[in-house]
Design an enzyme around this catalytic site. Structure first.
Site, short mmCIF file in Angstrom:
data_model
loop_
_atom_site.label_atom_id
_atom_site.label_comp_id
_atom_site.label_asym_id
_atom_site.label_seq_id
_atom_site.Cartn_x
_atom_site.Cartn_y
_atom_site.Cartn_z
CE LYS A 9 -4.16 -2.33 2.48
NZ LYS A 9 -4.84 -2.06 3.33
CE1 TYR A 49 -9.58 -3.18 0.44
CE2 TYR A 49 -8.46 -1.23 -0.80
CZ TYR A 49 -8.41 -2.24 0.06
OH TYR A 49 -7.15 -2.61 0.60
CG ASN A 112 -3.77 -2.47 7.00
OD1 ASN A 112 -3.49 -1.92 5.82
ND2 ASN A 112 -4.69 -3.22 7.31
CG HIS A 115 -5.24 -6.36 -0.65
ND1 HIS A 115 -6.61 -6.24 -0.03
CD2 HIS A 115 -5.34 -7.08 -1.60
CE1 HIS A 115 -7.19 -7.07 -0.72
NE2 HIS A 115 -6.38 -7.82 -1.83
CD GLU A 126 -8.78 -8.99 -3.99
OE1 GLU A 126 -7.60 -9.59 -3.73
OE2 GLU A 126 -9.62 -8.93 -3.18
P1 IDP Z 1 -7.87 -6.90 5.43
O1 IDP Z 1 -6.93 -6.19 4.50
O2 IDP Z 1 -7.02 -7.36 6.50
O3 IDP Z 1 -8.39 -8.04 4.56
P2 IDP Z 1 -10.53 -5.82 5.50
O4 IDP Z 1 -11.42 -6.00 6.64
O5 IDP Z 1 -10.62 -6.48 4.25
O6 IDP Z 1 -8.94 -6.03 6.19
O7 IDP Z 1 -10.36 -4.19 5.28
C1 IDP Z 1 -9.72 -3.60 4.06
C2 IDP Z 1 -8.84 -2.48 4.52
O8 IDP Z 1 -9.58 -1.39 5.14
C3 IDP Z 1 -7.72 -2.71 5.90
O9 IDP Z 1 -6.65 -3.44 5.33
C4 IDP Z 1 -7.48 -1.56 6.27
O10 IDP Z 1 -6.73 -0.69 5.41
C5 IDP Z 1 -9.05 -0.81 6.31
N1 IDP Z 1 -9.80 -0.80 7.41
C6 IDP Z 1 -10.51 -2.31 7.87
N2 IDP Z 1 -11.09 -1.91 8.80
C7 IDP Z 1 -10.92 -0.63 9.38
C8 IDP Z 1 -11.29 0.21 10.27
O11 IDP Z 1 -11.90 -0.16 11.33
N3 IDP Z 1 -10.72 1.67 10.32
C9 IDP Z 1 -9.87 1.74 9.39
N4 IDP Z 1 -9.40 1.21 8.37
C10 IDP Z 1 -10.04 0.11 8.41
MG MG Z 2 -9.98 -8.02 2.99
#
Ligand code: IDP
Ligand code: MG
Length: 156
Positions: A9, A49, A112, A115, A126
């Site tokens: 990212k 997304y 974070n 992905h 994807e």
């Molecule tokens: P993942 O990336 O671990 O699969 P997902 O639930 O699919 O997690 O969420 C996609 C992305 O959205 C996350 O990687 C993160 O960048 C962001 N995200 C998810 N939940 C939150 C939240 O509660 N606050 C802020 N950003 C979030």
């Molecule tokens: Mg995800």
């Protein structure tokens, strides 16, 4: 063999962590079969997304993912989807276990670093979004005989 989509990212690229993160996949024994630096468009971020469209963090997530270049990778191996998710760690940097990419390199819940597709269906969908035909290469790794045990006939 499974192939999964990995995105380094914008925070990983801006913080100069790409090499170290890519090394984790190489060190594990997964094979990089596609890789490029690109800028994600609003449209592509929205499609990628779309499952999160109704979530409160969705607008910020799209803004983040389109804010600066990313590195997209196609990563292959037996069980590659689960292995990659385990290397990545839990979604929130604040909660991810030490030893994982998110656990070792970040503290943020949204920034974070990485992905990874979460299922075979997601990976297929994807990979098609981010790689054009011909951009994912089937190639033979010289060291594969020492990555997988093929002495029994099927690699394991
Ligand atoms: P993942 O990336 O671990 O699969 P997902 O639930 O699919 O997690 O969420 C996609 C992305 O959205 C996350 O990687 C993160 O960048 C962001 N995200 C998810 N939940 C939150 C939240 O509660 N606050 C802020 N950003 C979030
Ligand atoms: Mg995800």
């Amino acid at each position: 063999m499974e192939t999964t989509l990995i995105i380094l990212k914008p925070d990983a690229v801006q913080r100069g962590l790409c090499g170290r993160v890519i090394s984790r996949f190489e060190d594990k024994g997964l094979q990089v079969v596609g890789m490029k630096l690109m800028r994600i468009s609003d449209q592509l971020a929205a499609t990628h997304y779309e499952a999160h469209k109704s979530k409160p963090f969705y607008p910020g997530l799209v803004r983040f993912m389109t804010s600066s270049p990313v590195v997209v990778m196609a990563v292959r191996g037996i069980g590659a989807i689960t292995i990659a998710r385990n290397l990545m760690g839990a979604t929130f940097g604040s909660k991810a276990a030490p030893g994982t990419i998110r656990g070792d390199f970040g503290v943020s819940n949204s920034f974070n670093l990485i992905h990874g597709s979460d299922s075979p269906e997601a990976a297929e969908r994807e990979l098609k979004l981010f790689f054009a035909p011909g951009e994912v290469l089937d190639w033979t790794r010289a060291g594969d005989a020492w990555v997988y045990d093929a002495t029994g006939g099927t690699p394991e």
